[in-house]
Design a protein around this motif. Structure first.
Motif, short mmCIF file in Angstrom:
data_model
loop_
_atom_site.label_atom_id
_atom_site.label_comp_id
_atom_site.label_asym_id
_atom_site.label_seq_id
_atom_site.Cartn_x
_atom_site.Cartn_y
_atom_site.Cartn_z
N GLU A 1 186.35 42.47 37.39
CA GLU A 1 185.33 43.51 37.12
C GLU A 1 183.94 43.01 37.45
N HIS A 2 183.62 41.79 37.05
CA HIS A 2 182.27 41.28 37.28
C HIS A 2 182.06 40.76 38.70
N LEU A 3 183.10 40.32 39.36
CA LEU A 3 182.97 40.02 40.79
C LEU A 3 182.65 41.29 41.56
N ASP A 4 183.32 42.40 41.19
CA ASP A 4 183.05 43.70 41.82
C ASP A 4 181.62 44.15 41.53
N LYS A 5 181.17 43.99 40.27
CA LYS A 5 179.80 44.37 39.92
C LYS A 5 178.79 43.52 40.67
N ALA A 6 179.07 42.22 40.80
CA ALA A 6 178.16 41.33 41.54
C ALA A 6 178.07 41.76 43.00
N ALA A 7 179.21 42.11 43.59
CA ALA A 7 179.23 42.53 44.99
C ALA A 7 178.43 43.82 45.19
N ALA A 8 178.42 44.69 44.19
CA ALA A 8 177.70 45.96 44.28
C ALA A 8 176.22 45.82 43.91
N SER A 9 175.85 44.70 43.31
CA SER A 9 174.48 44.50 42.85
C SER A 9 173.60 43.98 43.98
N GLU A 10 172.35 44.46 44.03
CA GLU A 10 171.44 43.94 45.05
C GLU A 10 171.10 42.48 44.84
N HIS A 11 171.30 41.97 43.62
CA HIS A 11 171.02 40.57 43.31
C HIS A 11 172.25 39.68 43.43
N GLY A 12 173.42 40.28 43.64
CA GLY A 12 174.64 39.50 43.85
C GLY A 12 175.13 38.77 42.63
N ARG A 13 174.85 39.34 41.45
CA ARG A 13 175.32 38.68 40.23
C ARG A 13 175.63 39.70 39.14
N SER A 14 176.45 39.24 38.21
CA SER A 14 176.79 40.04 37.03
C SER A 14 177.14 39.07 35.91
N ALA A 15 176.82 39.44 34.68
CA ALA A 15 177.12 38.56 33.54
C ALA A 15 177.57 39.40 32.35
N HIS A 16 178.36 38.76 31.50
CA HIS A 16 178.87 39.43 30.30
C HIS A 16 178.98 38.41 29.17
N LEU A 17 178.29 38.65 28.06
CA LEU A 17 178.36 37.78 26.90
C LEU A 17 179.67 38.06 26.17
N LEU A 18 180.55 37.05 26.12
CA LEU A 18 181.86 37.20 25.49
C LEU A 18 181.85 36.82 24.02
N VAL A 19 181.17 35.72 23.70
CA VAL A 19 181.15 35.21 22.33
C VAL A 19 179.71 34.91 21.94
N HIS A 20 179.34 35.36 20.75
CA HIS A 20 178.03 35.07 20.18
C HIS A 20 178.25 34.85 18.69
N GLU A 21 178.58 33.61 18.36
CA GLU A 21 178.90 33.22 16.98
C GLU A 21 177.97 32.08 16.57
N GLY A 22 176.97 32.36 15.75
CA GLY A 22 176.04 31.32 15.36
C GLY A 22 175.42 30.69 16.59
N PRO A 23 175.49 29.36 16.72
CA PRO A 23 174.88 28.69 17.87
C PRO A 23 175.76 28.69 19.13
#
Length: 107
Positions: free
Chosen positions: A10-32
């Protein structure tokens, strides 16, 4: 439960479609603790930046170069490396997805 294979695509596809060539997704955010999936198209870079308290980079697909003062490290799918405690950057040598795990400090 997170299906990393589907998220990588999904994010490789989003990166390919993005003018900046990148995509990111925060999976875990637990304390530090943070875990972020980052997808980059070939030739794209994340500019040099300061390291968090501790971090690792695991390549889920493709090839990247972790750029550091000693020249850096080339990593391929399946490889894991601690991120050095110095300014560093990341360059995609081919379309790539990585899992960045960071500890940002103690809450």
């Amino acid at each position: 439960m997170v299906g990393l294979g589907a998220l990588v695509q999904e994010h490789l596809d989003k990166a390919a479609a993005s003018e900046h060539g990148r995509s990111a997704h925060l999976l875990v955010h637990e304390g530090p603790l943070r875990q972020t999936l980052i997808a980059l198209t070939a030739g794209q870079e994340l500019d040099e930046h300061n390291p968090p308290a501790a971090a690792t980079l695991q390549v889920l697909s493709g090839r990247v170069r972790l750029v550091a003062t000693d020249g850096g490290y080339e990593l391929s799918a399946g490889e894991l490396r601690a991120i050095p405690q110095e300014r560093h950057g990341l360059a995609a040598l081919e379309d790539a997805a990585v899992l960045l795990t960071t500890v940002t400090g103690v809450d």
